[in-house]
Design a protein around this motif. Structure first.
Motif, PDB file in Angstrom:
ATOM      1  N   MET A   1       0.845  -1.175   0.000  1.00 56.07           N
ATOM      2  CA  MET A   1       0.000   0.000   0.000  1.00 56.07           C
ATOM      3  C   MET A   1       0.894   1.243   0.000  1.00 56.07           C
ATOM      4  O   MET A   1       1.816   1.354   0.796  1.00 56.07           O
ATOM      5  N   ALA A   2       0.653   2.154  -0.906  1.00 57.06           N
ATOM      6  CA  ALA A   2       1.465   3.363  -1.038  1.00 57.06           C
ATOM      7  C   ALA A   2       1.062   4.392   0.015  1.00 57.06           C
ATOM      8  O   ALA A   2      -0.082   4.445   0.454  1.00 57.06           O
ATOM      9  N   LEU A   3       2.022   5.209   0.406  1.00 53.08           N
ATOM     10  CA  LEU A   3       1.736   6.288   1.348  1.00 53.08           C
ATOM     11  C   LEU A   3       0.908   7.358   0.664  1.00 53.08           C
ATOM     12  O   LEU A   3       1.095   7.651  -0.517  1.00 53.08           O
ATOM     13  N   GLN A   4       0.004   7.940   1.415  1.00 49.82           N
ATOM     14  CA  GLN A   4      -0.824   9.009   0.887  1.00 49.82           C
ATOM     15  C   GLN A   4      -0.616  10.256   1.719  1.00 49.82           C
ATOM     16  O   GLN A   4      -0.376  10.174   2.920  1.00 49.82           O
ATOM     17  N   GLU A   5      -0.726  11.408   1.071  1.00 50.15           N
ATOM     18  CA  GLU A   5      -0.628  12.662   1.794  1.00 50.15           C
ATOM     19  C   GLU A   5      -2.028  13.224   1.974  1.00 50.15           C
ATOM     20  O   GLU A   5      -2.867  13.135   1.085  1.00 50.15           O
ATOM     21  N   PHE A   6      -2.272  13.800   3.144  1.00 51.11           N
ATOM     22  CA  PHE A   6      -3.574  14.362   3.462  1.00 51.11           C
ATOM     23  C   PHE A   6      -3.438  15.843   3.744  1.00 51.11           C
ATOM     24  O   PHE A   6      -2.338  16.350   3.946  1.00 51.11           O
ATOM     25  N   VAL A   7      -4.564  16.527   3.785  1.00 46.76           N
ATOM     26  CA  VAL A   7      -4.552  17.948   4.112  1.00 46.76           C
ATOM     27  C   VAL A   7      -3.871  18.128   5.452  1.00 46.76           C
ATOM     28  O   VAL A   7      -4.168  17.412   6.408  1.00 46.76           O
ATOM     29  N   GLY A   8      -2.951  19.093   5.524  1.00 51.93           N
ATOM     30  CA  GLY A   8      -2.128  19.173   6.710  1.00 51.93           C
ATOM     31  C   GLY A   8      -2.328  20.374   7.598  1.00 51.93           C
ATOM     32  O   GLY A   8      -2.068  20.298   8.777  1.00 51.93           O
ATOM     33  N   ALA A   9      -2.759  21.501   7.081  1.00 53.48           N
ATOM     34  CA  ALA A   9      -2.811  22.699   7.904  1.00 53.48           C
ATOM     35  C   ALA A   9      -4.143  23.405   7.721  1.00 53.48           C
ATOM     36  O   ALA A   9      -4.716  23.411   6.650  1.00 53.48           O
ATOM     37  N   ILE A  10      -4.610  24.006   8.810  1.00 58.22           N
ATOM     38  CA  ILE A  10      -5.831  24.792   8.779  1.00 58.22           C
ATOM     39  C   ILE A  10      -5.485  26.140   9.402  1.00 58.22           C
ATOM     40  O   ILE A  10      -4.976  26.198  10.511  1.00 58.22           O
ATOM     41  N   VAL A  11      -5.754  27.200   8.680  1.00 61.27           N
ATOM     42  CA  VAL A  11      -5.422  28.534   9.158  1.00 61.27           C
ATOM     43  C   VAL A  11      -6.660  29.410   9.057  1.00 61.27           C
ATOM     44  O   VAL A  11      -7.346  29.391   8.042  1.00 61.27           O
ATOM     45  N   MET A  12      -6.949  30.158  10.130  1.00 61.67           N
ATOM     46  CA  MET A  12      -8.005  31.158  10.073  1.00 61.67           C
ATOM     47  C   MET A  12      -7.335  32.517  10.165  1.00 61.67           C
ATOM     48  O   MET A  12      -6.481  32.733  11.022  1.00 61.67           O
ATOM     49  N   GLU A  13      -7.715  33.410   9.277  1.00 62.56           N
ATOM     50  CA  GLU A  13      -7.133  34.744   9.253  1.00 62.56           C
ATOM     51  C   GLU A  13      -8.213  35.776   9.506  1.00 62.56           C
ATOM     52  O   GLU A  13      -9.236  35.804   8.824  1.00 62.56           O
ATOM     53  N   ILE A  14      -7.982  36.602  10.532  1.00 59.24           N
ATOM     54  CA  ILE A  14      -8.903  37.673  10.876  1.00 59.24           C
ATOM     55  C   ILE A  14      -8.110  38.965  10.879  1.00 59.24           C
ATOM     56  O   ILE A  14      -7.184  39.116  11.675  1.00 59.24           O
ATOM     57  N   ASP A  15      -8.458  39.885   9.995  1.00 55.94           N
ATOM     58  CA  ASP A  15      -7.770  41.175   9.883  1.00 55.94           C
ATOM     59  C   ASP A  15      -6.251  41.006   9.782  1.00 55.94           C
ATOM     60  O   ASP A  15      -5.485  41.689  10.455  1.00 55.94           O
ATOM     61  N   GLY A  16      -5.814  40.045   8.978  1.00 52.93           N
ATOM     62  CA  GLY A  16      -4.388  39.813   8.773  1.00 52.93           C
ATOM     63  C   GLY A  16      -3.704  39.041   9.891  1.00 52.93           C
ATOM     64  O   GLY A  16      -2.499  38.811   9.842  1.00 52.93           O
ATOM     65  N   ARG A  17      -4.426  38.616  10.897  1.00 52.95           N
ATOM     66  CA  ARG A  17      -3.863  37.880  12.038  1.00 52.95           C
ATOM     67  C   ARG A  17      -4.235  36.410  11.919  1.00 52.95           C
ATOM     68  O   ARG A  17      -5.408  36.083  11.747  1.00 52.95           O
ATOM     69  N   GLU A  18      -3.240  35.524  11.996  1.00 55.90           N
ATOM     70  CA  GLU A  18      -3.496  34.087  11.902  1.00 55.90           C
ATOM     71  C   GLU A  18      -3.883  33.526  13.258  1.00 55.90           C
ATOM     72  O   GLU A  18      -3.248  33.824  14.260  1.00 55.90           O
ATOM     73  N   ILE A  19      -4.921  32.692  13.282  1.00 60.85           N
ATOM     74  CA  ILE A  19      -5.429  32.068  14.501  1.00 60.85           C
ATOM     75  C   ILE A  19      -5.207  30.566  14.376  1.00 60.85           C
ATOM     76  O   ILE A  19      -5.473  29.981  13.325  1.00 60.85           O
ATOM     77  N   GLU A  20      -4.737  29.930  15.444  1.00 58.23           N
ATOM     78  CA  GLU A  20      -4.514  28.486  15.441  1.00 58.23           C
ATOM     79  C   GLU A  20      -5.847  27.751  15.520  1.00 58.23           C
ATOM     80  O   GLU A  20      -6.643  27.978  16.424  1.00 58.23           O
ATOM     81  N   ILE A  21      -6.074  26.866  14.559  1.00 57.41           N
ATOM     82  CA  ILE A  21      -7.315  26.105  14.483  1.00 57.41           C
ATOM     83  C   ILE A  21      -7.026  24.650  14.846  1.00 57.41           C
ATOM     84  O   ILE A  21      -6.078  24.052  14.344  1.00 57.41           O
ATOM     85  N   VAL A  22      -7.859  24.089  15.710  1.00 54.47           N
ATOM     86  CA  VAL A  22      -7.744  22.681  16.091  1.00 54.47           C
ATOM     87  C   VAL A  22      -8.519  21.807  15.119  1.00 54.47           C
ATOM     88  O   VAL A  22      -8.047  20.775  14.674  1.00 54.47           O
ATOM     89  N   SER A  23      -9.732  22.240  14.763  1.00 58.07           N
ATOM     90  CA  SER A  23     -10.536  21.463  13.820  1.00 58.07           C
ATOM     91  C   SER A  23     -11.526  22.373  13.114  1.00 58.07           C
ATOM     92  O   SER A  23     -11.892  23.427  13.625  1.00 58.07           O
ATOM     93  N   VAL A  24     -11.911  21.938  11.922  1.00 56.37           N
ATOM     94  CA  VAL A  24     -12.949  22.641  11.167  1.00 56.37           C
ATOM     95  C   VAL A  24     -13.804  21.592  10.477  1.00 56.37           C
ATOM     96  O   VAL A  24     -13.286  20.608   9.959  1.00 56.37           O
TER      97      VAL A  24
END
Length: 124
Positions: A1-24
């Motif tokens: 079985m080959a390795l697969q890559e999945f979506v890795g990062a979630i970023v929320m941006e409010i007024d140019g400020r990045e917020i750490e997201i745990v889940s969406v």
């Protein structure tokens, strides 16, 4: 079985400020509706197109330092789902909050749960 890559990062941006997201959890309501008619076959005639709605359930960590975020009054936010090593990114634009809740646990950081709607979805 080959390795697969999945979506890795979630970023929320409010007024140019990045917020750490745990889940969406995005939910897309296509707006299509079944058209019922009175005909001999007893079947629906088809469907009608409507307005697409984007609903998001977001969990973010509460930052200790910096300017506090007014979670209840978020407007115009951008949420981006991006693979770490490149590839197509999906962004939800013009997001606004509709409900806000909080989580406090003994083993984890303080979190905020936000229900949001987005006006547009863009694949970049």
């Amino acid at each position: 079985m080959a390795l697969q890559e999945f979506v890795g990062a979630i970023v929320m941006e409010i007024d140019g400020r990045e917020i750490e997201i745990v889940s969406v959890n995005p939910t897309i309501n296509t707006g299509r509706k079944l058209v019922r008619t009175m005909n001999r076959s007893g079947n629906a005639a088809g469907f009608a197109r409507g307005v697409t709605q984007y609903e998001l359930r977001v969990t973010a960590v509460v930052p200790k330092d910096g300017e506090p975020i007014d979670w209840e009054n978020i407007e115009g936010a951008k949420i981006t789902l991006a693979p770490i090593a490149g590839g197509k990114r999906v962004s939800y634009l013009d997001c606004f909050s509709t409900q806000v809740g909080r989580q406090y646990e003994t083993d984890n950081e303080a979190r905020v749960d936000i229900q949001m709607n987005a006006l547009r979805k863009v694949e970049e």
